[in-house]
Structures are given as structure tokens and as C-alpha cells.
Write an enzyme that holds these catalytic residues in place. Structure first.
Site, PDB file in Angstrom:
ATOM      1  N   HIS A  71      -7.502   0.082  -3.977  1.00 30.88           N
ATOM      2  CA  HIS A  71      -6.370  -0.770  -4.368  1.00 30.88           C
ATOM      3  C   HIS A  71      -6.760  -1.704  -5.520  1.00 30.88           C
ATOM      4  CE1 HIS A  71      -4.819   0.051  -0.043  1.00 30.88           C
ATOM      5  NE2 HIS A  71      -4.801   1.124  -0.824  1.00 30.88           N
ATOM      6  N   ASP A  76       0.825  -1.212   0.000  1.00 31.95           N
ATOM      7  CA  ASP A  76       0.000   0.000   0.000  1.00 31.95           C
ATOM      8  C   ASP A  76       0.856   1.259   0.000  1.00 31.95           C
ATOM      9  OD1 ASP A  76      -1.942  -1.884   0.375  1.00 31.95           O
ATOM     10  OD2 ASP A  76      -2.731  -1.051   2.243  1.00 31.95           O
ATOM     11  N   CYS A 102      -0.743  -7.801  -1.352  1.00 30.02           N
ATOM     12  CA  CYS A 102      -0.800  -6.630  -0.452  1.00 30.02           C
ATOM     13  C   CYS A 102       0.317  -6.667   0.582  1.00 30.02           C
ATOM     14  CB  CYS A 102      -2.110  -6.602   0.326  1.00 30.02           C
ATOM     15  SG  CYS A 102      -3.601  -6.602  -0.644  1.00 30.02           S
TER      16      CYS A 102
HETATM   17  N1  GLY Z   1     -10.016  -3.628  -2.638  1.00 37.55           N
HETATM   18  C1  GLY Z   1      -9.726  -4.903  -2.162  1.00 37.55           C
HETATM   19  C2  GLY Z   1     -10.904  -5.789  -2.147  1.00 37.55           C
HETATM   20  O1  GLY Z   1     -11.540  -6.123  -3.106  1.00 37.55           O
HETATM   21  O2  GLY Z   1     -11.255  -6.197  -1.132  1.00 37.55           O
END
Ligand code: GLY
Length: 391
Positions: free
Chosen positions: A266, A129, A372
Site C-alpha cells: 500500500h 484497500d 486507510c
Molecule cells: N505499508 C504501510 C506501512 O508502512 O506500514
């Protein structure tokens, strides 16, 4: 012998190899798939559920147990997550990959600047991140949550040591954002936003962050050689994307967005490159047709990711069940997949990859999956042009 054992345990405990300061090291990684040689794996130690703040209000679902429950996460869950993170680090080391670990700080501290104050920090499990490695540079992202403002400090001991050891390493930090109220849309603060409303807003690119100043999280960026694919969503705004464009003038920076995601945070549970020419897309969050053209024009295939094996994320988890596709590619033929994600593993196996199963689900709540939890330091290969036809 005893002394050597003690040194080794101490080295493993701190995450550094013995004599790390004397080892030759190099920072360089241009994409998500070339052979991985050196990586950072996060830690769960001291991880907190931070108090709600404007950015998190837009993220934590109304019915989530995390609402009204800030503080240190239960110690038994921290211990379990650390056990899984340590095992993952050991697995990578056994495959010859050098692994470093961040240094957690006291996350119970409030984060206070002249512009805002919030009750605690978060943690340092999801290294991806914060840190964006582009070639010989590691860039600390601005971040967009107040509770994550000081998280970079956990990585500074490593980044300083890389800087001492590798004369070509460029340690960069994006401008620290103000993160005052002007950065967040007030309409996301309501307790009564339906998922339907969220889906409409995200399809219209009406996200929780405004365009007050450049904001980006490093995990919104996919590195594909000369091209950087950046998700415009809750954690990265258009000014953040423009900042990246000016910062990396030799790259082509492409903004993408994924309607269908009520919490677009993300890119790595949505769009996952496996090797040159092949990328998995979350079938509930398809890349819009006009944005697919770059890929089709250059002979890339976009395939639907396999469905997740679970109907629900684990307790106290910010992420969705689509962490199933948050895989770590070790090289174009080898991929780490969470052990219980049998459909994802099967799909990757059928695509001809060696699948390494990694038990990791109990670490998800600390910041995500295998992609991640890691940040590249070194992969083989150079900066290739995988998208020569830009249209
Ligand atoms: N953004 C990460 C997820 O789909 O949980």
C-alpha cells in the site's frame, strides 16, 4: 420527538443517514485532495488475525506477536477501535461530510474456493484497500490475500444503494483472482529471511506475489486526475498494473516502487499527495530518480515527510510507524492527522494547512491510519491534467 430520536440513533448506528435512500447522492472523485463531501469509514467489528498464508508470510515480521495467534482480536481492542472510528466519522459529519459505514460479515468463517482454503477472514476497517474510486466508478480490487477474498461483501449494501440512487454510478469489480500457490514466491515462505535480504529483494522488485495473474489492492493506487500512480510491490503486481491500464484507457497509469521498504504494501504510508504540485515521500523509501522525473518535469515538489512520533507500531499491528503520514486530506488547505503524530502535524501546519487532530492510534492494528480507514465517494472537482508533460 422520541420516535425521531430513535430513528436518528438507529441511523447513526447503521451508519446511514435518515432517509438515505431518498437523499440525492452522487459518486465522483478524481484525486486525493479536492474538497471531500462523502466518504466511507470502516468498522473494527469482528476483526480477526487471520492464519498465516503465503502473502501474509511475506508480510508479518518473524518476531511479530501475530505469528501463531490467529482468531478474533481481543474484544476490548475492537471496542476501542470502534469508538475511535465512530468519533472520526462524527467529526467528519460535523464538518458537513456525509459518512457511510460498511456492514461487517462473520469474519470467523473460513474462505474456501476450488483453489484454496484459509481458516478465517480479516475485517472491514481499511475501506481504502478494497475500493478504488475513479470519477463516477467504484472498482472493487482483486485483493491479494486469501483472507480478504470476500471482504467486498461488507461494502455491497452501500454500493448497491449508490447504484440505485445515482444513475451515473458505475459499480465495477476486477476479475476475482485464483490465489493458488502459483501466485506466491516460495522463497518468501522461509522463517529466516533477514531484513537485509528483504531490502535487497524489494530493491530488485522481487516481491512475494508472482506474475501469475493480475493482482492489485486499491490502496496501492494514488489518484491524481488523469494520472494514476500505482505502487508495484507485495500486493500489486505488474499484471495488476497492466489490468488497470486497460481498464482506464483515458488515464495514464504509472508504475512506481520504493526501495527501502522491506514490506511494500500500500502506497499511503510512503507517498502522500497534499495538493496539486506537492507530495510527501517517506524519507526511508525514496522514489528512485528516474521515477521522480514525471513530478519534476511538471513542477511538482516532492518533500520528505516528517519523522513519526513513535518508535514502534502499536501491538498486533501490520503497519509500520509511518502511518504518521497516512493523513486524510479534506481539501487542499485542510488535513486530518493522527493526534499523537506531532511532527507530522507541525510539518503540515508549517505548509499552511489547517490540521485537524484525530485520535486514532488504537485503531491502527485493524488495518491502518486515517487514509486507510476511508474510501472516497464524492469530492468536488473534475478530472484535471496535473502532469501535461509526460516526456
Ligand atoms: N505499508 C504501510 C506501512 O508502512 O506500514
Amino acid at each position: 420527538m422520541t420516535k425521531m430520536k430513535t430513528d436518528l440513533s438507529a441511523a447513526l448506528a447503521t451508519g446511514f443517514h435518515m432517509n438515505a435512500d431518498k437523499m440525492q447522492m452522487k459518486v465522483c472523485s478524481w484525486n486525493e485532495w479536492d474538497p471531500l463531501r462523502h466518504v466511507i469509514v470502516g468498522r473494527a467489528t469482528g476483526c480477526h488475525i487471520p492464519p498465516l498464508e503465503p502473502a501474509l508470510d511475506g508480510k508479518v515480521p518473524e518476531d511479530s506477536e501475530m505469528r501463531g495467534r490467529p482468531g478474533l482480536r481481543p474484544q476490548n481492542t475492537i471496542d476501542r477501535a470502534n469508538e475511535l472510528l465512530d468519533s472520526f466519522a462524527e467529526l467528519l459529519r460535523r464538518r458537513g461530510i456525509r459518512v457511510d459505514r460498511p456492514t461487517p460479515i462473520d469474519f470467523s468463517q473460513a474462505v474456501t474456493t476450488p483453489d484454496f482454503s484459509t481458516g478465517s477472514m480479516f475485517g472491514c476497517m481499511p475501506a481504502r484497500d478494497i475500493l478504488l474510486t475513479v470519477g463516477q466508478e467504484i472498482l472493487e480490487a482483486t485483493m491479494s490475500y486469501r483472507c480478504r477474498w470476500f471482504e467486498y461483501l461488507c461494502y455491497r449494501p452501500l454500493l448497491q444503494s449508490y447504484w440505485e440512487q445515482d444513475p451515473e454510478f458505475r459499480h465495477e469489480s476486477a476479475p476475482k483472482p485464483r490465489l493458488n500457490d502459483a501466485d506466491y514466491r516460495r522463497d518468501y515462505l522461509s522463517d529466516r529471511i533477514t531484513v537485509q535480504q528483504r531490502l535487497q529483494w524489494t530493491a530488485e522488485k522481487h516481491f512475494v506475489t508472482t506474475e501469475e495473474e493480475p493482482l492489485f489492492d486499491a490502496a496501492d493506487i494514488l489518484r491524481c486526475g488523469r494520472d494514476l500512480i500505482v505502487q508495484h510491490g507485495f500486493t500489486t503486481n505488474l499484471k495488476g498494473i497492466e489490468w488497470l491500464r486497460r481498464h482506464f484507457p483515458d488515464h495514464r497509469v504509472h508504475a512506481v516502487n520504493f526501495p527501502g521498504d522491506p514490506y511494500p504494501i500500500h502506497i499511503d504510508a510512503t507517498f502522500t499527495p497534499l495538493r496539486p504540485g506537492l507530495i510527501m515521500n517517506n524519507p526511508q523509501r525514496r522514489l528512485p530518480d528516474d521515477q521522480r522525473e514525471l513530478f519534476s518535469r511538471n513542477g511538482w515538489e516532492i518533500i520528505d515527510a516528517a519523522p513519526p512520533a513513535h518508535n514502534e507500531p502499536p501491538p498486533l499491528c501490520y503497519s509500520s510507524v509511518w502511518l504518521s503520514m497516512n493523513v486524510l486530506v479534506l481539501d487542499p488547505k485542510t488535513v486530518c492527522v493522527e493526534k499523537s503524530e506531532v511532527y507530522q502535524a507541525d510539518q503540515l501546519d508549517k505548509l499552511g494547512m489547517e490540521v485537524i487532530e484525530v485520535e486514532f492510534r488504537d485503531a491502527y492494528a485493524f488495518g491502518g491510519g486515517l487514509h486507510c480507514a476511508t474510501a472516497d465517494v464524492l469530492r468536488d472537482g473534475g478530472c484535471e491534467d496535473y502532469f501535461p508533460k509526460q516526456g
